[in-house]
Design a protein around this motif. Structure first.
Motif, PDB file in Angstrom:
ATOM      1  N   TRP A   1       2.948  13.879  -9.959  1.00  0.00           N
ATOM      2  CA  TRP A   1       3.965  14.853 -10.368  1.00  0.00           C
ATOM      3  C   TRP A   1       4.189  14.806 -11.875  1.00  0.00           C
ATOM      4  CZ3 TRP A   1       4.945  18.881  -7.739  1.00  0.00           C
ATOM      5  CH2 TRP A   1       4.913  18.858  -6.363  1.00  0.00           C
ATOM      6  N   VAL A   2       4.177  13.632 -12.456  1.00  0.00           N
ATOM      7  CA  VAL A   2       4.329  13.513 -13.915  1.00  0.00           C
ATOM      8  C   VAL A   2       3.135  14.166 -14.608  1.00  0.00           C
ATOM      9  CG1 VAL A   2       4.401  11.865 -15.837  1.00  0.00           C
ATOM     10  CG2 VAL A   2       5.809  11.483 -13.811  1.00  0.00           C
ATOM     11  N   ARG A   3       1.939  13.979 -14.080  1.00  0.00           N
ATOM     12  CA  ARG A   3       0.744  14.614 -14.640  1.00  0.00           C
ATOM     13  C   ARG A   3       0.859  16.138 -14.556  1.00  0.00           C
ATOM     14  NH1 ARG A   3      -2.790  11.832 -11.857  1.00  0.00           N
ATOM     15  NH2 ARG A   3      -2.943  13.329 -10.167  1.00  0.00           N
ATOM     16  N   THR A   4       1.360  16.644 -13.459  1.00  0.00           N
ATOM     17  CA  THR A   4       1.585  18.077 -13.312  1.00  0.00           C
ATOM     18  C   THR A   4       2.593  18.568 -14.345  1.00  0.00           C
ATOM     19  OG1 THR A   4       1.102  17.964 -10.955  1.00  0.00           O
ATOM     20  CG2 THR A   4       2.374  19.876 -11.715  1.00  0.00           C
ATOM     21  N   SER A   5       3.629  17.789 -14.562  1.00  0.00           N
ATOM     22  CA  SER A   5       4.637  18.138 -15.552  1.00  0.00           C
ATOM     23  C   SER A   5       4.028  18.199 -16.956  1.00  0.00           C
ATOM     24  CB  SER A   5       5.775  17.109 -15.500  1.00  0.00           C
ATOM     25  OG  SER A   5       6.788  17.429 -16.404  1.00  0.00           O
ATOM     26  N   PHE A   6       3.203  17.223 -17.285  1.00  0.00           N
ATOM     27  CA  PHE A   6       2.528  17.234 -18.590  1.00  0.00           C
ATOM     28  C   PHE A   6       1.600  18.441 -18.721  1.00  0.00           C
ATOM     29  CE2 PHE A   6       3.227  12.505 -19.156  1.00  0.00           C
ATOM     30  CZ  PHE A   6       4.031  12.660 -20.273  1.00  0.00           C
ATOM     31  N   GLY A   7       0.918  18.791 -17.644  1.00  0.00           N
ATOM     32  CA  GLY A   7       0.039  19.964 -17.667  1.00  0.00           C
ATOM     33  C   GLY A   7       0.807  21.239 -17.952  1.00  0.00           C
TER      34      GLY A   7
ATOM     35  N   ARG B   1       0.828  -1.217   0.000  1.00  0.00           N
ATOM     36  CA  ARG B   1       0.000   0.000   0.000  1.00  0.00           C
ATOM     37  C   ARG B   1       0.858   1.261   0.000  1.00  0.00           C
ATOM     38  NH1 ARG B   1      -3.502  -1.787   5.032  1.00  0.00           N
ATOM     39  NH2 ARG B   1      -1.393  -2.399   5.564  1.00  0.00           N
ATOM     40  N   PHE B   2       1.967   1.215   0.736  1.00  0.00           N
ATOM     41  CA  PHE B   2       2.863   2.372   0.765  1.00  0.00           C
ATOM     42  C   PHE B   2       3.601   2.523  -0.560  1.00  0.00           C
ATOM     43  CE2 PHE B   2       2.741   1.154   5.366  1.00  0.00           C
ATOM     44  CZ  PHE B   2       1.895   2.176   5.749  1.00  0.00           C
TER      45      PHE B   2
ATOM     46  N   ILE C   1      10.664  19.384 -13.066  1.00  0.00           N
ATOM     47  CA  ILE C   1       9.833  18.568 -12.171  1.00  0.00           C
ATOM     48  C   ILE C   1       9.969  17.074 -12.466  1.00  0.00           C
ATOM     49  CG2 ILE C   1       7.423  17.946 -11.678  1.00  0.00           C
ATOM     50  CD1 ILE C   1       6.795  20.904 -11.663  1.00  0.00           C
ATOM     51  N   ALA C   2       9.948  16.688 -13.726  1.00  0.00           N
ATOM     52  CA  ALA C   2       9.903  15.255 -14.071  1.00  0.00           C
ATOM     53  C   ALA C   2      11.072  14.454 -13.490  1.00  0.00           C
ATOM     54  CB  ALA C   2       9.795  15.085 -15.574  1.00  0.00           C
ATOM     55  N   PRO C   3      12.326  14.832 -13.714  1.00  0.00           N
ATOM     56  CA  PRO C   3      13.408  14.007 -13.150  1.00  0.00           C
ATOM     57  C   PRO C   3      13.495  14.091 -11.627  1.00  0.00           C
ATOM     58  CG  PRO C   3      14.329  15.891 -14.325  1.00  0.00           C
ATOM     59  CD  PRO C   3      12.849  15.882 -14.576  1.00  0.00           C
ATOM     60  N   ILE C   4      13.146  15.242 -11.057  1.00  0.00           N
ATOM     61  CA  ILE C   4      13.164  15.364  -9.595  1.00  0.00           C
ATOM     62  C   ILE C   4      12.090  14.465  -8.991  1.00  0.00           C
ATOM     63  CG2 ILE C   4      12.820  16.930  -7.654  1.00  0.00           C
ATOM     64  CD1 ILE C   4      14.030  19.147  -9.402  1.00  0.00           C
ATOM     65  N   ALA C   5      10.951  14.342  -9.662  1.00  0.00           N
ATOM     66  CA  ALA C   5       9.874  13.473  -9.178  1.00  0.00           C
ATOM     67  C   ALA C   5      10.327  12.013  -9.167  1.00  0.00           C
ATOM     68  CB  ALA C   5       8.633  13.636 -10.041  1.00  0.00           C
ATOM     69  N   TYR C   6      11.038  11.612 -10.208  1.00  0.00           N
ATOM     70  CA  TYR C   6      11.527  10.228 -10.250  1.00  0.00           C
ATOM     71  C   TYR C   6      12.547  10.001  -9.131  1.00  0.00           C
ATOM     72  CZ  TYR C   6      13.761   5.940 -11.656  1.00  0.00           C
ATOM     73  OH  TYR C   6      14.271   4.669 -11.650  1.00  0.00           O
ATOM     74  N   ARG C   7      13.443  10.956  -8.947  1.00  0.00           N
ATOM     75  CA  ARG C   7      14.445  10.839  -7.884  1.00  0.00           C
ATOM     76  C   ARG C   7      13.754  10.755  -6.524  1.00  0.00           C
ATOM     77  NH1 ARG C   7      17.128  15.248  -5.214  1.00  0.00           N
ATOM     78  NH2 ARG C   7      18.814  14.441  -3.967  1.00  0.00           N
ATOM     79  N   ARG C   8      12.708  11.560  -6.343  1.00  0.00           N
ATOM     80  CA  ARG C   8      11.955  11.547  -5.098  1.00  0.00           C
ATOM     81  C   ARG C   8      11.313  10.179  -4.859  1.00  0.00           C
ATOM     82  NH1 ARG C   8       7.531  10.372  -3.524  1.00  0.00           N
ATOM     83  NH2 ARG C   8       6.512  11.227  -1.733  1.00  0.00           N
TER      84      ARG C   8
ATOM     85  N   ASN D   1       3.273   5.709  -3.006  1.00  0.00           N
ATOM     86  CA  ASN D   1       4.471   6.396  -3.497  1.00  0.00           C
ATOM     87  C   ASN D   1       4.425   6.499  -5.015  1.00  0.00           C
ATOM     88  OD1 ASN D   1       7.043   7.610  -3.289  1.00  0.00           O
ATOM     89  ND2 ASN D   1       8.056   5.640  -3.533  1.00  0.00           N
ATOM     90  N   GLU D   2       3.998   5.435  -5.666  1.00  0.00           N
ATOM     91  CA  GLU D   2       3.888   5.439  -7.125  1.00  0.00           C
ATOM     92  C   GLU D   2       2.813   6.420  -7.601  1.00  0.00           C
ATOM     93  OE1 GLU D   2       2.560   2.266 -10.509  1.00  0.00           O
ATOM     94  OE2 GLU D   2       3.895   1.548  -8.930  1.00  0.00           O
ATOM     95  N   ARG D   3       1.693   6.477  -6.912  1.00  0.00           N
ATOM     96  CA  ARG D   3       0.644   7.441  -7.280  1.00  0.00           C
ATOM     97  C   ARG D   3       1.138   8.876  -7.144  1.00  0.00           C
ATOM     98  NH1 ARG D   3      -2.530   3.726  -4.530  1.00  0.00           N
ATOM     99  NH2 ARG D   3      -2.503   4.989  -2.626  1.00  0.00           N
ATOM    100  N   THR D   4       1.959   9.123  -6.134  1.00  0.00           N
ATOM    101  CA  THR D   4       2.527  10.457  -5.969  1.00  0.00           C
ATOM    102  C   THR D   4       3.440  10.785  -7.148  1.00  0.00           C
ATOM    103  OG1 THR D   4       2.413  10.238  -3.575  1.00  0.00           O
ATOM    104  CG2 THR D   4       3.866  11.943  -4.441  1.00  0.00           C
TER     105      THR D   4
END
Length: 115
Positions: A25-31, A13-14, A66-73, A18-21
């Motif tokens: 962020w990727v969706r925000t990046s696309f927006g 579940r965690f 945002i995109a690469p920082i989101a993956y690193r996060r 984490n994956e949904r988060t």
């Protein structure tokens, strides 16, 4: 993550949260890209503020950050969960807030100046 990574597999579940988060962020990046491309390239037949290209390029630049920082996060959070340590600090909310505030300020200034 591969099974040979240190620590233990966290509760699914965690991991899924984490994956949904990450996906949010990727969706925000696309927006931001969806906003930036028409502004940077101009919209035919629509009068835009004088700095529309800069606003569009800024939105695209924020997206690229945002995109690469989101993956690193995501990776760092997953690793912390595997090791049972505190989650690392996340710079993304601050980056997005400052970036959007700057884009808003440029938009507001360019609208006031062109009137």
């Amino acid at each position: 993550m591969p099974d040979d990574e240190p620590g233990h597999e966290p509760d699914y579940r965690f991991s899924l949260a984490n994956e949904r988060t990450l996906l949010a962020w990727v969706r925000t990046s696309f927006g931001l890209v969806a906003l930036g491309i028409p502004l940077a390239g101009g919209i035919q037949g629509v009068a835009l503020p004088g700095w529309h290209r800069e606003i569009g390029l800024g939105a695209i630049a924020l997206s690229v950050a945002i995109a690469p920082i989101a993956y690193r996060r995501w990776r760092r959070a997953q690793e912390a969960m595997r090791l049972g340590v505190c989650l690392p600090r996340d710079p993304l909310p601050a980056l997005l807030t400052v970036g959007v505030a700057i884009l808003f300020a440029i938009t507001l200034i360019s609208t006031v100046v062109t009137r």
